[in-house]
Design a protein around this motif. Structure first.
Motif, mmCIF file in Angstrom:
data_model
loop_
_atom_site.group_PDB
_atom_site.id
_atom_site.type_symbol
_atom_site.label_atom_id
_atom_site.label_comp_id
_atom_site.label_asym_id
_atom_site.label_seq_id
_atom_site.Cartn_x
_atom_site.Cartn_y
_atom_site.Cartn_z
ATOM 1 N N SER A 84 19.627 17.654 -15.501
ATOM 2 C CA SER A 84 19.778 19.110 -15.513
ATOM 3 C C SER A 84 19.733 19.629 -14.088
ATOM 4 N N ASP A 85 20.018 20.904 -13.920
ATOM 5 C CA ASP A 85 19.975 21.513 -12.592
ATOM 6 C C ASP A 85 18.577 21.423 -11.980
ATOM 7 N N ASN A 86 17.535 21.659 -12.774
ATOM 8 C CA ASN A 86 16.165 21.581 -12.272
ATOM 9 C C ASN A 86 15.675 20.152 -12.104
ATOM 10 N N ASP A 87 16.345 19.214 -12.799
ATOM 11 C CA ASP A 87 16.043 17.789 -12.672
ATOM 12 C C ASP A 87 14.567 17.503 -12.935
ATOM 13 N N ASP A 88 14.038 18.022 -14.049
ATOM 14 C CA ASP A 88 12.643 17.770 -14.412
ATOM 15 C C ASP A 88 12.391 16.278 -14.639
ATOM 16 N N ARG A 89 11.289 15.789 -14.095
ATOM 17 C CA ARG A 89 10.851 14.423 -14.367
ATOM 18 C C ARG A 89 9.382 14.434 -14.755
ATOM 19 N N LEU A 90 9.044 13.608 -15.710
ATOM 20 C CA LEU A 90 7.674 13.482 -16.181
ATOM 21 C C LEU A 90 7.032 12.274 -15.517
ATOM 22 N N VAL A 91 5.855 12.472 -14.910
ATOM 23 C CA VAL A 91 5.137 11.413 -14.204
ATOM 24 C C VAL A 91 3.914 11.034 -15.019
ATOM 25 N N PHE A 92 3.868 9.788 -15.520
ATOM 26 C CA PHE A 92 2.773 9.340 -16.367
ATOM 27 C C PHE A 92 1.805 8.405 -15.652
ATOM 28 N N GLY A 93 2.174 7.948 -14.465
ATOM 29 C CA GLY A 93 1.295 7.111 -13.669
ATOM 30 C C GLY A 93 1.625 7.265 -12.198
ATOM 31 N N ASP A 94 0.603 7.438 -11.369
ATOM 32 C CA ASP A 94 0.817 7.659 -9.935
ATOM 33 C C ASP A 94 -0.218 6.843 -9.156
ATOM 34 N N VAL A 95 0.257 5.785 -8.490
ATOM 35 C CA VAL A 95 -0.608 4.924 -7.693
ATOM 36 C C VAL A 95 -0.306 5.209 -6.233
ATOM 37 N N ASP A 97 0.802 -1.226 0.000
ATOM 38 C CA ASP A 97 0.000 0.000 0.000
ATOM 39 C C ASP A 97 0.838 1.281 0.000
ATOM 40 N N SER A 98 2.089 1.196 -0.377
ATOM 41 C CA SER A 98 2.903 2.405 -0.496
ATOM 42 C C SER A 98 2.754 2.991 -1.906
ATOM 43 N N ARG A 99 3.334 4.160 -2.132
ATOM 44 C CA ARG A 99 3.185 4.871 -3.403
ATOM 45 C C ARG A 99 4.106 4.278 -4.467
ATOM 46 N N ALA A 100 3.614 4.199 -5.694
ATOM 47 C CA ALA A 100 4.408 3.739 -6.830
ATOM 48 C C ALA A 100 4.108 4.645 -8.014
ATOM 49 N N ARG A 101 5.172 5.115 -8.692
ATOM 50 C CA ARG A 101 5.006 6.050 -9.805
ATOM 51 C C ARG A 101 5.769 5.587 -11.037
ATOM 52 N N ALA A 102 5.268 5.959 -12.190
ATOM 53 C CA ALA A 102 5.966 5.745 -13.456
ATOM 54 C C ALA A 102 6.449 7.106 -13.929
ATOM 55 N N ARG A 103 7.751 7.372 -13.781
ATOM 56 C CA ARG A 103 8.284 8.681 -14.125
ATOM 57 C C ARG A 103 9.676 8.548 -14.739
ATOM 58 N N THR A 104 10.080 9.558 -15.499
ATOM 59 C CA THR A 104 11.340 9.493 -16.223
ATOM 60 C C THR A 104 11.916 10.884 -16.457
ATOM 61 N N ARG A 105 13.235 10.927 -16.651
ATOM 62 C CA ARG A 105 13.930 12.148 -17.047
ATOM 63 C C ARG A 105 14.184 12.184 -18.557
ATOM 64 N N MET A 106 13.768 11.169 -19.265
ATOM 65 C CA MET A 106 14.004 11.057 -20.709
ATOM 66 C C MET A 106 15.500 11.051 -21.041
ATOM 67 N N GLY A 107 16.317 10.593 -20.105
ATOM 68 C CA GLY A 107 17.748 10.507 -20.354
ATOM 69 C C GLY A 107 18.484 11.824 -20.280
ATOM 70 N N ILE A 108 17.832 12.875 -19.725
ATOM 71 C CA ILE A 108 18.440 14.203 -19.674
ATOM 72 C C ILE A 108 18.504 14.674 -18.229
#
Length: 436
Positions: free
Chosen positions: A249-260, A236-247
């Motif tokens: 950076s200082d801001n370290d952007d990550r895209l989250v496409f699934g959040d359980v 019952d803990s959190r699980a996410r599908a996220r990625t940096r797309m291989g890039i």
């Protein structure tokens, strides 16, 4: 302050390793005779191999210029951005005592929010003929490109499919068992990754299995096959599908496409294959991961993730080494080698609409990256080409170009500065590496 102290410590350790190559003198011992090696770090060992100690480490300095979707959080949203940073800084201490007992300790800075810490501390036992044991906090062998050291991976960053995987994460504490044959290896572990069970005070343990097999080996020519399985046992803990797309950076952007928010099951498997004949090397990996659970409102929120990559490389002046113990690629066999490569990768995230976040970018203040259709899947792809130069056994220079695309992004929205949302982008990344 932590970075400053670590930099001073790393510099001192590096100076010790370098100076040891320049000076020599009389060495005495109250036990067996000693052998001192200074090529590739500083190593001291007894001639009977009962005791040893080695000091090593690495420094990776990156410079990246990028734009598009991964630059959404910049002041000029989606605009061309240039960052420089230390990607990794590591100092390692390892060795053995009484021949069969080994140990390792690593102080590491990898540029993320965790900063500098002791990310590896373990003890090994190899006194049995059948299996070796490791206990503590250690690196996990999982997948071909992930098992290969970050010093010798092909591109500057591993394929972004590893962002979607759990099994490649280093342990917080675990027990690892491995058996290695002439052309194969089998490993299993039970490990804790830092999470606590929601319904109690106990640590949450997952388990991992990996097998690698080289059906053909002839000198440096090799065919490699491997299979991996990991169960996170999320409780019952959190699980996410996220990625940096291989890039990075200082801001370290990550895209989250699934959040359980409350995951009941989180299992994945990964297949790997690679081959090297002469200077030509090729590899591919394919994975599937399934997360089952609920979102924060209690609605069912399942996410299925799958992906693959294919990669081809050619090396001038040398070939890659290969280690059966671990089933992984190693550094070039000679200094002065030049390697060129090309990689295509594709990943798909197919989740329930209830699992798709409203804002896909996890950087603060970015509320304009959204799905075009929450009932549709996300398709992510990238082409990466690059060149590596290994002038000495300790130095590596790399230059990569990345072109990526994400389908199912709403490009009709605009950022705060009026910029239209983009669903693709490009990046040029350079790296200077020193390993000792």
């Amino acid at each position: 302050m932590i970075r400053k102290h670590f930099a001073g410590f790393a510099a001192s350790a590096l100076a010790l390793a370098v100076s040891a190559q320049a000076f020599a003198g009389t060495v005495t011992t109250d036990g067996a005779d000693l052998v001192i090696k200074t090529k590739g770090g500083l190593e001291v060992a007894t001639v009977d191999k009962e005791f040893s100690f080695k000091l090593g480490g690495k420094l990776q300095w990156d410079a990246v210029m990028f734009d598009g979707l991964q630059a959404a959080s910049q002041d000029d949203a989606f605009g061309s951005t240039f960052n420089t940073f230390i990607r990794r800084g590591e100092v390692t201490f390892e060795g053995n005592a009484y021949k069969d007992f080994g140990y390792g300790l690593r102080i590491s800075y990898d540029g993320d929010e965790d900063g500098t810490d002791v990310d590896r501390a373990f003890i090994t036992y190899s006194g049995l003929d059948v299996v070796d044991f490791t206990i503590g906090r250690y690196r996990v062998d999982y997948g071909l490109e992930n098992t290969t050291s970050s010093s010798w991976i092909t591109a500057i960053e591993r394929p972004f499919m590893y962002d979607f995987l759990n099994g490649d994460e280093d342990t917080n504490f675990g027990v690892h068992v491995k058996h290695v044959g002439a052309n194969y290896g089998v490993a299993a572990q039970v490990a804790h990754y830092g999470e606590i069970e929601d319904e109690g005070n106990d640590e949450r343990f997952g388990y991992t299995i990996r097998g690698n097999f080289a059906p053909y080996m002839n000198g440096t020519d090799v065919v490699h096959l491997g299979a991996n399985f990991h169960s996170a046992r999320p409780d019952d803990s959190r699980a996410r599908a996220r990625t940096r797309m291989g890039i990075r950076s200082d801001n370290d952007d990550r895209l989250v496409f699934g959040d359980v928010a409350s995951a009941e099951k989180d299992n994945e498997w990964l297949l790997e294959a690679g081959a090297q004949f002469g200077a030509l090397r090729a590899q591919t990996e394919y994975f599937q991961r399934k997360i089952t659970g609920e979102n924060g409102a209690g609605a069912n929120a399942d996410v299925d993730i799958s992906g693959y990559y294919g990669q081809v490389a050619y090396m001038f002046g040398a070939v890659r080494g290969y280690k059966v113990d671990g089933g992984k690629w190693d550094k070039p066999t000679k200094a002065g080698a030049v390697e060129i490569f090309a990689r295509y990768e594709n990943n798909t995230v197919d989740g329930d609409a209830t699992a798709v976040p409203t804002d896909l970018n996890d950087a603060g203040g970015v509320a304009f990256i959204q799905a075009a259709d929450v009932t549709d899947e996300f398709d992510l792809s990238a082409i990466v080409v690059g060149v590596n130069y290994f002038p000495t056994p300790a130095v590596r220079l790399s230059l990569d170009y990345t072109d990526y695309q994400v389908d199912n992004i709403n490009t009709n929205l605009v950022a705060g500065d009026g910029s239209r949302v983009e669903d693709d982008g490009k990046a040029i990344t350079g790296r200077l590496q020193y390993v000792f």
